[in-house]
Design an enzyme around this catalytic site. Sequence first.
Site, short mmCIF file in Angstrom:
data_model
loop_
_atom_site.label_atom_id
_atom_site.label_comp_id
_atom_site.label_asym_id
_atom_site.label_seq_id
_atom_site.Cartn_x
_atom_site.Cartn_y
_atom_site.Cartn_z
N ARG A 136 0.83 -1.22 0.00
CA ARG A 136 0.00 0.00 0.00
C ARG A 136 0.86 1.26 0.00
O ARG A 136 0.43 2.29 -0.55
CB ARG A 136 -0.93 -0.01 1.21
CG ARG A 136 -2.16 -0.89 0.96
CD ARG A 136 -3.06 -0.95 2.16
NE ARG A 136 -4.37 -1.47 1.81
CZ ARG A 136 -5.23 -1.97 2.69
NH1 ARG A 136 -4.93 -2.00 3.98
NH2 ARG A 136 -6.41 -2.43 2.29
N GLY B 293 -6.61 -6.22 1.09
CA GLY B 293 -5.28 -6.04 1.68
C GLY B 293 -4.59 -7.36 1.94
O GLY B 293 -3.42 -7.55 1.60
N LYS C 273 -14.92 -14.12 7.42
CA LYS C 273 -16.34 -14.17 7.79
C LYS C 273 -17.28 -13.86 6.63
O LYS C 273 -17.06 -12.91 5.90
CB LYS C 273 -16.62 -13.15 8.90
CG LYS C 273 -15.89 -13.43 10.18
CD LYS C 273 -16.15 -12.34 11.21
CE LYS C 273 -15.65 -10.99 10.73
NZ LYS C 273 -15.91 -9.89 11.61
N GLY D 204 -12.54 -4.05 1.36
CA GLY D 204 -13.89 -3.57 1.69
C GLY D 204 -14.40 -2.58 0.67
O GLY D 204 -15.57 -2.63 0.26
P1 ADP Z 1 -8.90 -9.24 2.40
O1 ADP Z 1 -8.07 -8.39 3.32
O2 ADP Z 1 -8.12 -9.70 1.21
O3 ADP Z 1 -10.19 -8.58 2.03
P2 ADP Z 1 -10.09 -10.72 4.55
O4 ADP Z 1 -9.63 -9.63 5.48
O5 ADP Z 1 -11.52 -10.85 4.29
O6 ADP Z 1 -9.29 -10.59 3.16
O7 ADP Z 1 -9.59 -12.12 5.10
C1 ADP Z 1 -8.24 -12.40 5.34
C2 ADP Z 1 -8.04 -13.28 6.54
O8 ADP Z 1 -8.86 -14.43 6.48
C3 ADP Z 1 -6.62 -13.76 6.60
O9 ADP Z 1 -5.98 -13.18 7.72
C4 ADP Z 1 -6.75 -15.28 6.73
O10 ADP Z 1 -5.87 -15.83 7.71
C5 ADP Z 1 -8.18 -15.42 7.18
N1 ADP Z 1 -8.69 -16.77 6.88
C6 ADP Z 1 -8.78 -17.38 5.69
N2 ADP Z 1 -9.21 -18.64 5.83
C7 ADP Z 1 -9.37 -18.85 7.15
C8 ADP Z 1 -9.78 -19.96 7.95
N3 ADP Z 1 -10.06 -21.11 7.39
N4 ADP Z 1 -9.86 -19.80 9.29
C9 ADP Z 1 -9.53 -18.62 9.85
N5 ADP Z 1 -9.13 -17.54 9.16
C10 ADP Z 1 -9.05 -17.65 7.83
#
Ligand code: ADP
Length: 403
Positions: free
Chosen positions: A36, A359, A206, A383
Amino acid sequence: MAMKSLQDLDVRGATVLLRADLNVPMDGTTITDDGRIRASLPTITNLTGRGARVLIAAHLGRPAGADYAARAAGGPSLAPVAARLGELLGQEVPLATDVAGESAAALAAGLADGDVALLENVRFEPAETSKDDAERGELAGRLAALAQLYVGDGFGALHRKHASVYDVPALLPSAAGDLVLAEVAVLRQLTAAPERPYVVVLGGAKPSDKLGVIENLLGQASRVLIGGGMSYTFLTAQGHEMGRSLLEADKVGEVSRVLAAAAERGVEIVLPVDLVGAAKFAPDAEHHVFDVTAFPADYEGVDIGPATRELFAAKLADAATVFWNGPVGVFEFPAFAAGTLAVARAIAARPGLTVVGGGDSAAAVRKLGLPEDAFSHISTGGGASLEYLEGSSLPGLQALGAE
Ligand code: ADP
Ligand code: MG
């Protein structure tokens, strides 16, 4: 009214308050991925190259505490970011000791043409994220008083109605930075008429973060692949037992409705068929591959299994357009990064428009060693991208005059 760009501002000799997204992942005070910061450089050097005095406002992490003093004491400070930005720019980037107080005013007053300086973590000010317009307005007034012009380039924060994102641009002549314009151009391509098959891959922790976008994408995507922590709520909705995996029990009903709506619209939803389960949430945890129909009660899902990696790759093999948001496993632990790596490789192999948003997803791509040019675009904002694709109007874009 169209958004103004950098070229529309006469910046020579002017102090420009630049809202950037420098919210990098940290391990203590070490930056683990500076993507970033690097993505913010073109706008900064455009401004300094034209003789502007650049004062940057940005946030980092989630400062906790009831008031300014508690948050400033608890951190995180932007000091490591100022240091890294200085290295990348090849010039010193001094950091104010406050956000919009005496130190910020003194720093702003001392800037020469071409200088770059950083304000402390804007979220030390509780008003930054306040729902109260007057509270945000007061902080916005103090920030605006530091500069003559405003540039919004913090794409990852544009979906937030925050003082430095939403309220300051109403107080100063404003323009969108190059990063924001580039991000929006790609998102427009994805929403206008994406070439089909259009395959969306969603992961992350989530489903509550992403149910809105899934519903909206049912009108556009040919296929949606769901992995990561969010998939366990979907698998639960399909009647599977997920042991101690991450689960949003209160979302199972909504997830079932989304699955039914997808079936009705002919959009294929692809869920994992096997998972890597770990005995505990730790990098060295004992782990095994389990079929989703036989997931043990005392394990938690941490990655997609080998059969799912093949399934997802096959479902990506004919994609003309791909949007991917969210790692499909806990990629931060090398033992559980194989699924995310397989997805990243399958997407990188596609010649069409391939967009990675988020991110953590962007950090995963770099951490796993994929060349950044293997994708059409790596977005800095998860987001913000999702809300744009959901069809929401982003407060920060509105404030910059987007129609
Ligand atoms: P982004 O930042 O790309 O939008 P998110 O913030 O939604 O992605 O999700 C990223 C996080 O999700 C990571 O830190 C990863 O460790 C977590 N994650 C992915 N799969 C699992 C899982 N099976 N259990 C717990 N956490 C998970
Ligand atoms: Mg994230």
